[in-house]
Structures are given as structure tokens and as C-alpha cells.
Motif scaffolding. Structure first.
Motif, PDB file in Angstrom:
ATOM      1  N   ASN A  59      46.537 -12.232  47.106  1.00 33.66           N
ATOM      2  CA  ASN A  59      45.384 -12.825  46.704  1.00 33.66           C
ATOM      3  C   ASN A  59      45.251 -14.233  46.942  1.00 33.66           C
ATOM      4  OD1 ASN A  59      43.989 -10.293  45.712  1.00 33.66           O
ATOM      5  ND2 ASN A  59      45.724 -10.577  44.091  1.00 33.66           N
ATOM      6  N   THR A  87      52.770 -10.257  45.081  1.00 38.81           N
ATOM      7  CA  THR A  87      51.501 -10.355  44.040  1.00 38.81           C
ATOM      8  C   THR A  87      52.414 -10.313  42.760  1.00 38.81           C
ATOM      9  OG1 THR A  87      49.849  -8.889  43.321  1.00 38.81           O
ATOM     10  CG2 THR A  87      51.560  -7.690  44.111  1.00 38.81           C
ATOM     11  N   SER A  89      50.526  -8.359  40.317  1.00 38.28           N
ATOM     12  CA  SER A  89      50.127  -7.260  39.874  1.00 38.28           C
ATOM     13  C   SER A  89      49.740  -6.149  41.173  1.00 38.28           C
ATOM     14  CB  SER A  89      49.140  -7.183  38.893  1.00 38.28           C
ATOM     15  OG  SER A  89      48.096  -7.326  39.591  1.00 38.28           O
ATOM     16  N   SER A  91      47.973  -3.392  42.585  1.00 42.66           N
ATOM     17  CA  SER A  91      47.085  -2.329  42.214  1.00 42.66           C
ATOM     18  C   SER A  91      46.912  -1.071  43.222  1.00 42.66           C
ATOM     19  CB  SER A  91      45.627  -3.198  42.437  1.00 42.66           C
ATOM     20  OG  SER A  91      45.355  -3.282  43.675  1.00 42.66           O
ATOM     21  N   GLN A  93      44.460  -0.273  44.839  1.00 42.70           N
ATOM     22  CA  GLN A  93      43.741  -0.491  45.939  1.00 42.70           C
ATOM     23  C   GLN A  93      44.657  -1.225  46.959  1.00 42.70           C
ATOM     24  OE1 GLN A  93      42.761  -1.470  42.844  1.00 42.70           O
ATOM     25  NE2 GLN A  93      40.887  -0.144  42.575  1.00 42.70           N
ATOM     26  N   ASP A  94      45.391  -2.276  46.660  1.00 44.60           N
ATOM     27  CA  ASP A  94      46.505  -3.026  47.147  1.00 44.60           C
ATOM     28  C   ASP A  94      47.381  -1.968  48.010  1.00 44.60           C
ATOM     29  OD1 ASP A  94      44.942  -5.408  47.072  1.00 44.60           O
ATOM     30  OD2 ASP A  94      46.692  -5.669  45.609  1.00 44.60           O
TER      31      ASP A  94
END
Length: 130
Positions: A59, A87, A89, A91, A93-94
Motif C-alpha cells: 500500500n 504489508t 495486514s 487481506s 484481496q491481496d
């Protein structure tokens, strides 16, 4: 031992911490840090010392990891690099997006530390047997 490590994270403090841990490991000759994906891509396109390890924050504001990876695919020397996403966290989606990028070895939680870095070097760059 690796010759060149590339850190791409928009957080100056994170890059600083990661650079210190990598230096403390004694397993990297050079570390280059960039706070923007575009600048890192420009470096990769021009360098004669292509990194063996790339750590990429997922991100980031102007260019996230996914856009970076899309553009990274057109760089000539990329085959020699092991690429890791970082990261705070992970996710779902990631995790799903990661499957579209086979050039990514692993997704790791930040921050890196000496133990994690040593594990990566040992796993992906084993010492030659004599």
C-alpha cells in the motif's frame, strides 16, 4: 550473501528500520531504498547492479505494489530478482491478487527483522556446497 537489496516503501522510518536490520544481518553488500514505485522502476531500468532481493510495500499512495508489478514485468533483468511483498495486514484481496503475479515469492508482514531476512537469504540463496 546477496549483492544488492532494493527496498520500496513510502514510509521513511520503515525503510530506515529495514535497512538497519539488513545491515545487522551482514548478508547484504548494498541496500537501496526508494519511497516511490516510479523512482524504483527508473532505478531498475538503469542500473548495472540489478538487485537480487526486492521488498515492496503493498500500500503506497501514488503507485501501489500491483501497479508496480505490472510495470516491473517489462524490465529486462528481472529474472534474477526474488520479490517479496510487505504489508502490515494480509487481506484476502491481496492474497487473491498475489496469485496473478508469479514473480512474487512470498507476502510477509512488516517489519522485517534480522531473523526473517536471514531466513530469506538462507532459503533463496543457499551457500554453494564445496
Amino acid at each position: 550473501m546477496v549483492n544488492n537489496v532494493l527496498l520500496v516503501d513510502d514510509n521513511r522510518a520503515t525503510n530506515f528500520i529495514h535497512e538497519k536490520f539488513i545491515a545487522k544481518s551482514g548478508k547484504a553488500k548494498e541496500v537501496n531504498c526508494f519511497m516511490a514505485g516510479q523512482r524504483a522502476l527508473e532505478y531498475l531500468e538503469q542500473t548495472n547492479n540489478f538487485p537480487e532481493l526486492i521488498f515492496l510495500d503493498i500500500n503506497m499512495p501514488t503507485m501501489d505494489a500491483w501497479e508496480f508489478l505490472e510495470r516491473y514485468r517489462s524490465i529486462a533483468n528481472k529474472e534474477q530478482a526474488k520479490l517479496f511483498l510487505l504489508t502490515t495486514s494480509i487481506s484476502p484481496q491481496d492474497e487473491a491478487k498475489k496469485k496473478d503475479f508469479p514473480e512474487v515469492e512470498e507476502m510477509l508482514y512488516k517489519p522485517l527483522d534480522v531473523k526473517i531476512f536471514n531466513h530469506i537469504v538462507t532459503k533463496y540463496f543457499p551457500a554453494p556446497t564445496t
